[in-house]
Design a protein around this motif. Structure first.
Motif, PDB file in Angstrom:
ATOM      1  N   ALA A  82      22.054   2.267 -12.920  1.00 37.61           N
ATOM      2  CA  ALA A  82      23.011   2.893 -13.839  1.00 37.61           C
ATOM      3  C   ALA A  82      22.397   4.000 -14.706  1.00 37.61           C
ATOM      4  CB  ALA A  82      23.696   1.831 -14.679  1.00 37.61           C
ATOM      5  N   PRO A  83      21.255   3.793 -15.363  1.00 40.55           N
ATOM      6  CA  PRO A  83      20.725   4.881 -16.204  1.00 40.55           C
ATOM      7  C   PRO A  83      20.365   6.124 -15.390  1.00 40.55           C
ATOM      8  CG  PRO A  83      19.498   2.829 -16.538  1.00 40.55           C
ATOM      9  CD  PRO A  83      20.382   2.612 -15.366  1.00 40.55           C
ATOM     10  N   ALA A  84      19.925   5.923 -14.165  1.00 37.43           N
ATOM     11  CA  ALA A  84      19.554   7.043 -13.294  1.00 37.43           C
ATOM     12  C   ALA A  84      20.805   7.786 -12.827  1.00 37.43           C
ATOM     13  CB  ALA A  84      18.761   6.518 -12.095  1.00 37.43           C
ATOM     14  N   LEU A  85      21.806   7.040 -12.391  1.00 36.67           N
ATOM     15  CA  LEU A  85      23.059   7.640 -11.922  1.00 36.67           C
ATOM     16  C   LEU A  85      23.697   8.518 -13.004  1.00 36.67           C
ATOM     17  CD1 LEU A  85      24.669   4.499 -10.268  1.00 36.67           C
ATOM     18  CD2 LEU A  85      24.230   6.634  -9.063  1.00 36.67           C
ATOM     19  N   ARG A  86      23.597   8.034 -14.229  1.00 34.96           N
ATOM     20  CA  ARG A  86      24.260   8.713 -15.345  1.00 34.96           C
ATOM     21  C   ARG A  86      23.817  10.178 -15.474  1.00 34.96           C
ATOM     22  NH1 ARG A  86      23.509   4.694 -19.166  1.00 34.96           N
ATOM     23  NH2 ARG A  86      25.166   3.480 -18.221  1.00 34.96           N
ATOM     24  N   THR A  87      22.521  10.451 -15.259  1.00 32.64           N
ATOM     25  CA  THR A  87      22.031  11.831 -15.391  1.00 32.64           C
ATOM     26  C   THR A  87      22.776  12.759 -14.439  1.00 32.64           C
ATOM     27  OG1 THR A  87      19.863  10.877 -15.746  1.00 32.64           O
ATOM     28  CG2 THR A  87      19.943  13.251 -15.440  1.00 32.64           C
ATOM     29  N   ILE A 137      24.821  16.540  -5.842  1.00 38.17           N
ATOM     30  CA  ILE A 137      23.824  16.067  -6.814  1.00 38.17           C
ATOM     31  C   ILE A 137      23.578  14.579  -6.571  1.00 38.17           C
ATOM     32  CG2 ILE A 137      23.323  15.717  -9.285  1.00 38.17           C
ATOM     33  CD1 ILE A 137      25.007  18.166  -9.905  1.00 38.17           C
ATOM     34  N   GLU A 138      22.295  14.197  -6.516  1.00 37.51           N
ATOM     35  CA  GLU A 138      21.943  12.789  -6.247  1.00 37.51           C
ATOM     36  C   GLU A 138      20.836  12.353  -7.217  1.00 37.51           C
ATOM     37  OE1 GLU A 138      22.141   9.933  -4.184  1.00 37.51           O
ATOM     38  OE2 GLU A 138      20.217   9.311  -5.024  1.00 37.51           O
ATOM     39  N   THR A 139      21.121  11.270  -7.973  1.00 32.84           N
ATOM     40  CA  THR A 139      20.087  10.724  -8.880  1.00 32.84           C
ATOM     41  C   THR A 139      20.167   9.191  -8.923  1.00 32.84           C
ATOM     42  OG1 THR A 139      21.527  10.803 -10.844  1.00 32.84           O
ATOM     43  CG2 THR A 139      20.185  12.761 -10.435  1.00 32.84           C
ATOM     44  N   SER A 140      20.482   8.549  -7.782  1.00 29.18           N
ATOM     45  CA  SER A 140      20.744   7.102  -7.859  1.00 29.18           C
ATOM     46  C   SER A 140      19.497   6.243  -8.033  1.00 29.18           C
ATOM     47  CB  SER A 140      21.514   6.645  -6.625  1.00 29.18           C
ATOM     48  OG  SER A 140      20.684   6.741  -5.493  1.00 29.18           O
ATOM     49  N   ARG A 152      14.623   9.062 -17.279  1.00 23.89           N
ATOM     50  CA  ARG A 152      13.896  10.095 -18.035  1.00 23.89           C
ATOM     51  C   ARG A 152      13.404  11.197 -17.089  1.00 23.89           C
ATOM     52  NH1 ARG A 152       8.335   8.270 -19.906  1.00 23.89           N
ATOM     53  NH2 ARG A 152       7.856   9.101 -17.866  1.00 23.89           N
ATOM     54  N   GLU A 153      12.874  10.786 -15.936  1.00 26.11           N
ATOM     55  CA  GLU A 153      12.365  11.768 -14.963  1.00 26.11           C
ATOM     56  C   GLU A 153      13.495  12.635 -14.401  1.00 26.11           C
ATOM     57  OE1 GLU A 153       8.937  12.178 -13.762  1.00 26.11           O
ATOM     58  OE2 GLU A 153       8.689  11.195 -15.703  1.00 26.11           O
ATOM     59  N   HIS A 154      14.656  12.016 -14.178  1.00 26.18           N
ATOM     60  CA  HIS A 154      15.808  12.807 -13.687  1.00 26.18           C
ATOM     61  C   HIS A 154      16.187  13.882 -14.709  1.00 26.18           C
ATOM     62  CE1 HIS A 154      16.531  10.555 -10.110  1.00 26.18           C
ATOM     63  NE2 HIS A 154      16.887   9.437 -10.706  1.00 26.18           N
ATOM     64  N   HIS A 155      16.206  13.470 -15.988  1.00 23.63           N
ATOM     65  CA  HIS A 155      16.525  14.405 -17.072  1.00 23.63           C
ATOM     66  C   HIS A 155      15.580  15.600 -17.048  1.00 23.63           C
ATOM     67  CE1 HIS A 155      19.653  13.100 -19.739  1.00 23.63           C
ATOM     68  NE2 HIS A 155      19.280  11.859 -19.572  1.00 23.63           N
ATOM     69  N   LEU A 156      14.286  15.277 -16.860  1.00 24.66           N
ATOM     70  CA  LEU A 156      13.284  16.338 -16.893  1.00 24.66           C
ATOM     71  C   LEU A 156      13.395  17.275 -15.694  1.00 24.66           C
ATOM     72  CD1 LEU A 156      10.169  14.271 -18.091  1.00 24.66           C
ATOM     73  CD2 LEU A 156      11.503  15.909 -19.424  1.00 24.66           C
ATOM     74  N   ALA A 157      13.787  16.724 -14.560  1.00 24.19           N
ATOM     75  CA  ALA A 157      13.750  17.524 -13.324  1.00 24.19           C
ATOM     76  C   ALA A 157      15.036  18.274 -13.013  1.00 24.19           C
ATOM     77  CB  ALA A 157      13.407  16.611 -12.148  1.00 24.19           C
ATOM     78  N   ILE A 158      16.162  17.703 -13.426  1.00 20.46           N
ATOM     79  CA  ILE A 158      17.424  18.219 -12.872  1.00 20.46           C
ATOM     80  C   ILE A 158      17.689  19.688 -13.212  1.00 20.46           C
ATOM     81  CG2 ILE A 158      19.064  17.461 -14.689  1.00 20.46           C
ATOM     82  CD1 ILE A 158      20.608  16.481 -11.898  1.00 20.46           C
TER      83      ILE A 158
END
Ligand code: KG4
Ligand code: ZN
Length: 345
Positions: A85-90, A6-9, A52-58
């Protein structure tokens, strides 16, 4: 051993499954959702928007994976830093939840280590082409939107940073110069396209730290020099040849510095392989010049398949696989957020 990555950096939400045996790694699934269109409106990545976009897509990306049984996986690997940091957190929270629900080891992976391991990735349908993995010790030139580094990898998991940028990253310089020319984000591919019709010797832009006896980089002087040249030639800003010459000369200056510092590192550390990785490694001119350098210096050259040069989760699963193989088990994840966030706006 099958690893879910999983990658959301930053601005790509990515999920992948990689199956590893010995040193062989086959990508079984590779999903990437790019947020580029959202961020292009702002001219760069905004961390909270990315999260927010990571949340929607993951969840839609992971749905496919969740169809498989938990017995089908041996571990979960997730990017724990560097990044926003906020992106990684998802990604980290999703990975933690899966690891808890499935009772599988959770491996936190450095995004940059992942980029290096992109050089090990293979695809089933290309099985007939015998892919040879890089040989260790290897020298890696890591060039992305947030980093420019030369790293010596003596063995799996053993990394030494030999040099890095003291200001902008190479990808960041591409993005900023593109912005000066009114081109959309991300600027790297745009500049490369524009450079095709230009003369790389039209402008003699500075090569930062080129004569310094170290393996560090600097791109801020180059960026400023492009800015002054554009200001001095305001009447030519719409002239296609002028624009192409600026792009080609800028690209030439970046590639030149990257090649010359890499050459110095090869001479000092005698690696068996040279690899390039990170988003800027998708640059065709850089690929060509690095392949030539490897040939001249007698080292084996590797570059990732084009789609694995850019951010993806297969590379994270690959790095996680090698950590598991080395005996690493579940880790408590601590977000290693990056202080160098100025490439994001
Ligand atoms: O590794 P990456 O996908 O994301 C980060 O970890 O930063 O790298 C993105 C960077 C961007 O700065 C983008 O402009 C640059 O890679 N890039 C390129 C090319 N394709 C992407 N730079 C130069 N030439 C390219 N063809
Ligand atoms: Zn990256």
């Amino acid at each position: 051993m099958r690893v879910l990555g999983i990658e959301t950096s930053c601005d790509e939400t990515a999920v992948a499954i990689v199956n590893g045996r010995g040193e062989k790694l086959i990508v079984e699934k590779n999903h990437v959702f790019s947020q580029i269109d959202t961020h292009a409106e702002y001219g760069g990545v905004i961390p909270e928007v990315a999260a927010r976009e990571h949340h929607l897509a993951i969840f839609s990306l992971i749905k496919d994976v969740l169809k498989l049984k938990k017995e089908d996986f041996d571990a979960i690997a997730v990017t724990s830093g560097p990044g926003l940091a906020p992106a990684l957190r998802t990604g980290v929270e999703t990975a933690k939840a899966l690891s808890f629900a499935w009772n599988k080891p959770l491996i936190g992976v450095s995004h940059m280590e992942g980029h290096i391991y992109a050089n090990w990735l293979e695809e089933k349908r290309l099985k007939s082409i015998l892919k040879k993995n890089p040989k260790l010790p290897l020298l890696a030139l890591l060039v992305s939107g947030g980093h420019t580094e030369l790293v010596l990898m003596k063995d799996h998991g053993e990394f030494t940073r030999l040099g890095e940028t003291i200001d902008d990253a190479a990808g960041e310089a591409f993005d900023k110069v593109a912005k000066m020319l009114g081109l959309p984000y991300p600027g790297g591919p745009q500049i490369a396209k524009l450079a095709k019709g230009g003369d790389g010797r039209a402008f003699d832009f500075p090569r930062g730290l080129i004569d310094k006896n170290n393996l560090d980089f600097s791109f801020s002087g180059l960026k400023t020099s492009v800015l002054y040249t554009l200001r001095k030639n305001e009447d030519k800003l719409e002239d296609p040849l002028f624009r192409s010459n600026i792009a080609a000369s800028f690209e030439e200056a970046v590639v030149d510095v990257l090649v010359r510092k890499t050459e110095k590192a090869i001479k000092e550390h005698s690696p068996k392989s040279l690899v390039i990785a990170g988003g800027v490694s998708a640059n065709k001119e850089l690929r060509k010049r690095m392949a030539k350098l490897a040939k001249e210096t007698g080292v084996k050259f590797s570059m990732p398949m084009f789609k694995y040069s850019l951010d993806n989760a297969a590379m994270i699963a690959a790095a996680g696989y090698f950590r598991l193989r080395a005996g690493e088990s579940s880790v408590v994840l601590d977000l290693k957020s990056d202080s160098n966030l100025d490439f994001c706006l």
